[in-house]
Design a protein around this motif. Structure first.
Motif, PDB file in Angstrom:
ATOM      1  N   LEU A  13       0.825  -1.207   0.000  1.00 50.72           N
ATOM      2  CA  LEU A  13       0.000   0.000   0.000  1.00 50.72           C
ATOM      3  C   LEU A  13       0.864   1.264   0.000  1.00 50.72           C
ATOM      4  O   LEU A  13       0.556   2.226  -0.715  1.00 50.72           O
ATOM      5  N   ALA A  14       1.956   1.240   0.762  1.00 54.54           N
ATOM      6  CA  ALA A  14       2.848   2.407   0.770  1.00 54.54           C
ATOM      7  C   ALA A  14       3.404   2.664  -0.623  1.00 54.54           C
ATOM      8  O   ALA A  14       3.468   3.816  -1.089  1.00 54.54           O
ATOM      9  N   GLU A  15       3.793   1.598  -1.305  1.00 53.65           N
ATOM     10  CA  GLU A  15       4.320   1.762  -2.666  1.00 53.65           C
ATOM     11  C   GLU A  15       3.231   2.238  -3.627  1.00 53.65           C
ATOM     12  O   GLU A  15       3.485   3.070  -4.514  1.00 53.65           O
ATOM     13  N   TYR A  16       2.026   1.729  -3.451  1.00 55.18           N
ATOM     14  CA  TYR A  16       0.909   2.148  -4.306  1.00 55.18           C
ATOM     15  C   TYR A  16       0.627   3.646  -4.129  1.00 55.18           C
ATOM     16  O   TYR A  16       0.354   4.355  -5.110  1.00 55.18           O
ATOM     17  N   ILE A  17       0.703   4.105  -2.888  1.00 55.61           N
ATOM     18  CA  ILE A  17       0.472   5.533  -2.630  1.00 55.61           C
ATOM     19  C   ILE A  17       1.569   6.372  -3.294  1.00 55.61           C
ATOM     20  O   ILE A  17       1.301   7.426  -3.878  1.00 55.61           O
ATOM     21  N   ARG A  18       2.815   5.892  -3.219  1.00 56.57           N
ATOM     22  CA  ARG A  18       3.927   6.635  -3.853  1.00 56.57           C
ATOM     23  C   ARG A  18       3.697   6.804  -5.356  1.00 56.57           C
ATOM     24  O   ARG A  18       4.021   7.841  -5.934  1.00 56.57           O
ATOM     25  N   ARG A  19       3.136   5.757  -5.990  1.00 56.33           N
ATOM     26  CA  ARG A  19       2.996   5.769  -7.451  1.00 56.33           C
ATOM     27  C   ARG A  19       1.697   6.402  -7.928  1.00 56.33           C
ATOM     28  O   ARG A  19       1.482   6.526  -9.134  1.00 56.33           O
ATOM     29  N   SER A  20       0.812   6.766  -6.990  1.00 52.23           N
ATOM     30  CA  SER A  20      -0.514   7.268  -7.376  1.00 52.23           C
ATOM     31  C   SER A  20      -0.630   8.758  -7.105  1.00 52.23           C
ATOM     32  O   SER A  20       0.063   9.314  -6.245  1.00 52.23           O
ATOM     33  N   ALA A  21      -1.530   9.393  -7.847  1.00 55.64           N
ATOM     34  CA  ALA A  21      -1.818  10.809  -7.614  1.00 55.64           C
ATOM     35  C   ALA A  21      -2.779  10.928  -6.431  1.00 55.64           C
ATOM     36  O   ALA A  21      -3.645  10.061  -6.230  1.00 55.64           O
ATOM     37  N   PRO A  22      -2.651  11.994  -5.654  1.00 53.25           N
ATOM     38  CA  PRO A  22      -3.581  12.184  -4.519  1.00 53.25           C
ATOM     39  C   PRO A  22      -5.025  12.251  -5.020  1.00 53.25           C
ATOM     40  O   PRO A  22      -5.310  12.885  -6.039  1.00 53.25           O
ATOM     41  N   SER A  23      -5.941  11.610  -4.302  1.00 54.84           N
ATOM     42  CA  SER A  23      -7.343  11.630  -4.702  1.00 54.84           C
ATOM     43  C   SER A  23      -8.206  11.159  -3.535  1.00 54.84           C
ATOM     44  O   SER A  23      -7.720  10.473  -2.626  1.00 54.84           O
ATOM     45  N   VAL A  43       5.821   1.981   7.991  1.00 56.80           N
ATOM     46  CA  VAL A  43       6.302   2.152   6.616  1.00 56.80           C
ATOM     47  C   VAL A  43       5.746   3.412   5.968  1.00 56.80           C
ATOM     48  O   VAL A  43       6.234   3.846   4.932  1.00 56.80           O
ATOM     49  N   TYR A  44       4.711   3.998   6.555  1.00 62.43           N
ATOM     50  CA  TYR A  44       4.143   5.218   5.988  1.00 62.43           C
ATOM     51  C   TYR A  44       4.849   6.425   6.608  1.00 62.43           C
ATOM     52  O   TYR A  44       4.724   6.691   7.797  1.00 62.43           O
ATOM     53  N   GLY A  45       5.590   7.134   5.812  1.00 66.46           N
ATOM     54  CA  GLY A  45       6.278   8.316   6.304  1.00 66.46           C
ATOM     55  C   GLY A  45       5.387   9.535   6.267  1.00 66.46           C
ATOM     56  O   GLY A  45       4.256   9.514   5.756  1.00 66.46           O
ATOM     57  N   ALA A  46       5.915  10.649   6.792  1.00 69.09           N
ATOM     58  CA  ALA A  46       5.157  11.891   6.823  1.00 69.09           C
ATOM     59  C   ALA A  46       4.767  12.348   5.414  1.00 69.09           C
ATOM     60  O   ALA A  46       3.677  12.875   5.196  1.00 69.09           O
ATOM     61  N   ASP A  47       5.659  12.089   4.438  1.00 71.25           N
ATOM     62  CA  ASP A  47       5.369  12.552   3.079  1.00 71.25           C
ATOM     63  C   ASP A  47       4.161  11.839   2.492  1.00 71.25           C
ATOM     64  O   ASP A  47       3.327  12.458   1.806  1.00 71.25           O
ATOM     65  N   LEU A  48       4.030  10.516   2.720  1.00 70.88           N
ATOM     66  CA  LEU A  48       2.893   9.770   2.186  1.00 70.88           C
ATOM     67  C   LEU A  48       1.588  10.204   2.847  1.00 70.88           C
ATOM     68  O   LEU A  48       0.551  10.316   2.190  1.00 70.88           O
ATOM     69  N   LEU A  49       1.636  10.440   4.157  1.00 72.59           N
ATOM     70  CA  LEU A  49       0.422  10.844   4.866  1.00 72.59           C
ATOM     71  C   LEU A  49      -0.022  12.245   4.437  1.00 72.59           C
ATOM     72  O   LEU A  49      -1.218  12.517   4.291  1.00 72.59           O
ATOM     73  N   GLN A  50       0.937  13.114   4.240  1.00 74.94           N
ATOM     74  CA  GLN A  50       0.588  14.456   3.744  1.00 74.94           C
ATOM     75  C   GLN A  50       0.002  14.372   2.343  1.00 74.94           C
ATOM     76  O   GLN A  50      -0.924  15.117   1.988  1.00 74.94           O
ATOM     77  N   LYS A  51       0.514  13.453   1.556  1.00 76.85           N
ATOM     78  CA  LYS A  51      -0.009  13.242   0.202  1.00 76.85           C
ATOM     79  C   LYS A  51      -1.450  12.777   0.264  1.00 76.85           C
ATOM     80  O   LYS A  51      -2.322  13.272  -0.483  1.00 76.85           O
ATOM     81  N   LEU A  52      -1.733  11.821   1.155  1.00 77.34           N
ATOM     82  CA  LEU A  52      -3.102  11.337   1.315  1.00 77.34           C
ATOM     83  C   LEU A  52      -4.036  12.456   1.755  1.00 77.34           C
ATOM     84  O   LEU A  52      -5.136  12.619   1.229  1.00 77.34           O
ATOM     85  N   THR A  86       6.028   0.782  16.850  1.00 78.64           N
ATOM     86  CA  THR A  86       6.554   1.907  16.076  1.00 78.64           C
ATOM     87  C   THR A  86       6.723   3.099  16.999  1.00 78.64           C
ATOM     88  O   THR A  86       5.806   3.463  17.733  1.00 78.64           O
ATOM     89  N   ASP A  87       7.896   3.693  17.005  1.00 79.03           N
ATOM     90  CA  ASP A  87       8.158   4.833  17.866  1.00 79.03           C
ATOM     91  C   ASP A  87       7.223   5.989  17.522  1.00 79.03           C
ATOM     92  O   ASP A  87       6.927   6.230  16.346  1.00 79.03           O
ATOM     93  N   TYR A  88       6.758   6.686  18.545  1.00 78.15           N
ATOM     94  CA  TYR A  88       5.779   7.747  18.334  1.00 78.15           C
ATOM     95  C   TYR A  88       6.276   8.821  17.371  1.00 78.15           C
ATOM     96  O   TYR A  88       5.476   9.515  16.724  1.00 78.15           O
ATOM     97  N   ARG A  89       7.585   8.972  17.231  1.00 82.76           N
ATOM     98  CA  ARG A  89       8.120   9.984  16.323  1.00 82.76           C
ATOM     99  C   ARG A  89       7.925   9.611  14.864  1.00 82.76           C
ATOM    100  O   ARG A  89       8.005  10.465  13.974  1.00 82.76           O
ATOM    101  N   GLN A  90       7.704   8.320  14.592  1.00 80.35           N
ATOM    102  CA  GLN A  90       7.404   7.874  13.237  1.00 80.35           C
ATOM    103  C   GLN A  90       5.948   7.416  13.091  1.00 80.35           C
ATOM    104  O   GLN A  90       5.490   7.124  11.984  1.00 80.35           O
ATOM    105  N   ALA A  91       5.226   7.348  14.200  1.00 80.66           N
ATOM    106  CA  ALA A  91       3.861   6.808  14.180  1.00 80.66           C
ATOM    107  C   ALA A  91       2.842   7.887  13.847  1.00 80.66           C
ATOM    108  O   ALA A  91       3.101   9.076  14.024  1.00 80.66           O
ATOM    109  N   PHE A  92       1.683   7.456  13.368  1.00 81.26           N
ATOM    110  CA  PHE A  92       0.623   8.407  13.052  1.00 81.26           C
ATOM    111  C   PHE A  92      -0.691   8.072  13.739  1.00 81.26           C
ATOM    112  O   PHE A  92      -1.682   8.784  13.592  1.00 81.26           O
TER     113      PHE A  92
END
Length: 341
Positions: A13-23, A43-52, A86-92
């Motif tokens: 799913l993380a890879e799918y989000i990287r390859r897809s346009a936000p929607s 596995v979901y970084g801040a950049d992917l969550l902001q994209k979502l 997952t450490d809270y600094r990387q968790a969402f």
């Protein structure tokens, strides 16, 4: 992706989000898959969550704002972690419910690494939520929550409780519990001698970890009250009448030496605090009212801690009275299977 295990599903799913346009569809797909996934959320970084979040429709945003309308602009949020979390600094993932945090900190594994993270977040920074479930979960981009504090809980190997300083009192209390329940030929499953043994252990842990100074008389009164507190029970259901029966058993055993403070602790140990407070204010049989109230709080908290025997969610940490007690939830979880008599 629905049929994969948590790790593979999250990576795909993380890879799918990287390859897809936000929607809006991508946002919905993420939520559908995330809600059936327990692990590997790191596995979901801040950049992917902001994209979502950037792909949400006005309708999705309005729906979220409407659900959070009755909440304050700054939300107190909580997270429970243990070894391998997952450490809270990387968790969402966070919760609006402190008991959910304790559940995830203590639900399984090594109880020596449980910790509670407290923070705050602005409503506008919440990217998703699930307030319908017991967990009261909200999602936020890592690094956005502020005023973060980390509290290490107390497990069985903590130097605050090991080695046990009050081992002699514990051994003495266990022997009294054995003799009492054998004499009365009863041992109700959920409120029997094993429960009393755990309450005794947890009460002594509260005293030791909280550095509470009790003299010998006070420790003896507390120990006796714990030994007798549930002996009058006839069943495992809600039964407020058992407290008087338990007090009478104690009085019959003690005869003329029955201590008023012990009678009070036994009779009020499962009644409302206001009733106990009113009795202490009105009685002239107990002189050391403040010290007896402290013993009452220790007994009530130790008894409450053992509610984890029914499941961690059966304990409401908001109802605990002493500041040290909530730190001992991992110890209470360990005691359910660790205490034998």
């Amino acid at each position: 992706m629905f049929n994969q295990d948590d790790g593979i599903r999250s990576e795909l799913l993380a890879e799918y989000i990287r390859r897809s346009a936000p929607s809006p569809d991508l946002y919905d797909l993420f939520l559908r898959l995330y809600t059936i996934t327990d692990y590997s959320a790191g596995v979901y970084g801040a950049d992917l969550l902001q994209k979502l979040a950037s792909g949400r429709s006005d309708e999705q945003i309005d729906r979220m704002n409407s659900a959070l309308a009755d909440y304050p602009e700054e939300l107190p949020i909580y997270r429970g972690e243990a070894e391998g979390s997952t450490d809270y600094r990387q968790a969402f993932s966070w919760s609006l419910d402190i008991n959910t945090a304790f559940f995830f900190a203590c639900r399984h594994g090594d109880q020596n690494h449980a910790r509670i993270i407290r923070a705050r977040i602005l409503k506008k920074d919440v990217i998703a939520f699930n307030l319908e479930c017991k967990e009261k979960e909200i999602l936020a981009v890592p690094g956005i929550p502020f005023e973060v504090t980390v509290e290490r809980l107390i497990g069985p190997d903590s130097p605050l409780v090991m080695p046990p300083r009050y081992l002699d009192e514990y051994v003495k209390g266990i022997e009294q519990i054995r003799r009492l329940y054998k004499r009365h030929r009863k041992d109700i499953t959920d409120h029997g001698q094993l429960h009393s043994a755990r309450v005794l252990f947890l009460a002594l842990a509260i005293i030791q970890a909280g550095k509470i100074k009790l003299n010998l008389t006070e420790r003896t009164q507390l120990l006796i009250a714990i030994v007798f507190h549930d002996i009058g029970r006839r069943n495992d259901g809600v039964d407020d009448s058992h407290v008087k029966a338990s007090r009478e058993v104690y009085e019959n055993n003690a005869n003329s030496s029955a201590a008023p403070a012990v009678c009070f602790l036994i009779e009020y140990h499962c009644l409302d605090d206001k009733l106990a407070e009113e009795y202490l204010k009105s009685t002239d049989t107990i002189r050391a009212r403040k010290r007896t109230w402290l013993l009452y709080q220790i007994l009530k908290d130790a008894d409450a801690l053992d509610r984890v025997r029914f499941g961690i969610y059966d304990l409401d940490v908001n109802q605990l009275r002493l500041s040290i007690t909530h730190k001992l939830v991992p110890l209470a979880v360990t005691a359910v299977t660790g205490i034998k008599i």
